[in-house]
Design an enzyme around this catalytic site. Structure first.
Site, PDB file in Angstrom:
ATOM      1  N   HIS A 108     -21.048  45.536  57.993  1.00 44.94           N
ATOM      2  CA  HIS A 108     -22.160  44.598  59.005  1.00 44.94           C
ATOM      3  C   HIS A 108     -22.068  43.289  58.231  1.00 44.94           C
ATOM      4  CE1 HIS A 108     -23.285  48.034  60.635  1.00 44.94           C
ATOM      5  NE2 HIS A 108     -23.556  48.697  60.036  1.00 44.94           N
ATOM      6  N   HIS A 145     -20.493  50.226  53.278  1.00 52.00           N
ATOM      7  CA  HIS A 145     -20.786  50.328  55.255  1.00 52.00           C
ATOM      8  C   HIS A 145     -21.853  49.043  55.465  1.00 52.00           C
ATOM      9  CE1 HIS A 145     -22.949  52.602  58.858  1.00 52.00           C
ATOM     10  NE2 HIS A 145     -23.415  51.671  58.498  1.00 52.00           N
ATOM     11  N   GLU A 146     -22.861  48.363  54.585  1.00 46.87           N
ATOM     12  CA  GLU A 146     -23.657  47.652  54.929  1.00 46.87           C
ATOM     13  C   GLU A 146     -22.297  45.987  54.585  1.00 46.87           C
ATOM     14  OE1 GLU A 146     -25.839  48.078  56.607  1.00 46.87           O
ATOM     15  OE2 GLU A 146     -26.574  49.915  55.329  1.00 46.87           O
TER      16      GLU A 146
END
Length: 244
Positions: A127, A123-124
């Site tokens: 980003h 998920h990160e």
């Protein structure tokens, strides 16, 4: 940002009579502390466990491996010691991306299973990939944040059927899209002092374009098998482009 299952309100400092936005840093109190010595961190069980699980993710998880390769190809090589930090966080979050330092924060007190670590890192990293490839205004443009949160929820495995069943959420028609939208809104509300209506409007306005932006996977990876195929396709695509 990878959030927990409970709702949260973003922390804010007061400056005079006005509240000043802290952009979610209140959820990561260790960001403001002096770094501990290597010896102290080595003796801290949570930190050791976090480091071991992180290393396992980076070495074996196809989602993470694809993203690391894609970032390297984009000129943003990720280094374990520089770009990841295991820290204690607020009880409602599992991880976050600090755009000011280009660093991924992993909440060592909240991540207890390898599968959870795999999902948070993925998920990160999405980003981080968006930060690398585009001029994302994380702090002032809520639509930019919304787009990256949509992509992270869509591509990281956050909304797989098994994860949704574990949350006691069931549905058939457009269930994946609903999950992505809901989790993107939750993430925005966790780190920005905006109304739910503002978060929903930002997500809805960019949803179609950002949901259909599947880079660097080229598909929605609903499982590790999907992610492995996407990683293989990415490697083959890269070799093909190199031979042009």
């Amino acid at each position: 940002m990878e959030d927990g299952e409970g709702d949260s309100s973003p922390a804010a400092d007061k400056k005079g009579a006005e509240e000043e936005e802290d952009f979610g840093y209140g959820l990561f109190p260790d960001r403001k502390k002096k770094p501990q010595s290597f010896l102290v961190r080595s003796l801290f069980t949570f930190h050791n466990r976090c480091q071991v699980m992180l290393r396992m993710t980076l070495e074996t998880n196809p989602y993470a491996q694809l993203l690391l390769e894609a970032m390297k190809q984009s000129g943003c090589t990720v280094f374990n010691d520089r770009h990841f930090s295991c820290e204690n966080c607020d009880g409602c979050v599992s991880g976050g991306f600090d755009a000011a330092t280009s660093q991924i924060v992993l909440c060592q007190n909240n991540i207890r299973q390898q599968s959870h670590m795999n999902r948070v890192v993925t998920h990160e990293l999405i980003h981080a990939f968006d930060h690398c490839r585009a001029h994302v205004d994380w702090f002032k443009n809520v639509k930019h944040l919304a787009c990256s949160e949509i992509r992270a929820a869509n591509l990281s495995g956050d909304c797989t059927l098994m994860n949704e069943i574990a949350r006691f959420k069931f549905g058939l028609k457009r269930h994946h899209q609903t999950c992505v939208r809901d989790r993107a809104i939750r993430s925005i509300l966790a780190v920005r002092k905006v109304s739910k209506e503002t978060a929903e409007k930002a997500v809805d306005e960019v949803f179609d374009a950002c949901f259909n932006d599947l880079e660097p996977f080229g598909r929605i990876p609903h499982s590790k098998a999907d992610a492995r195929r996407a990683y293989k396709d990415f490697q083959n695509r890269d070799r093909y482009n190199a031979n042009l």
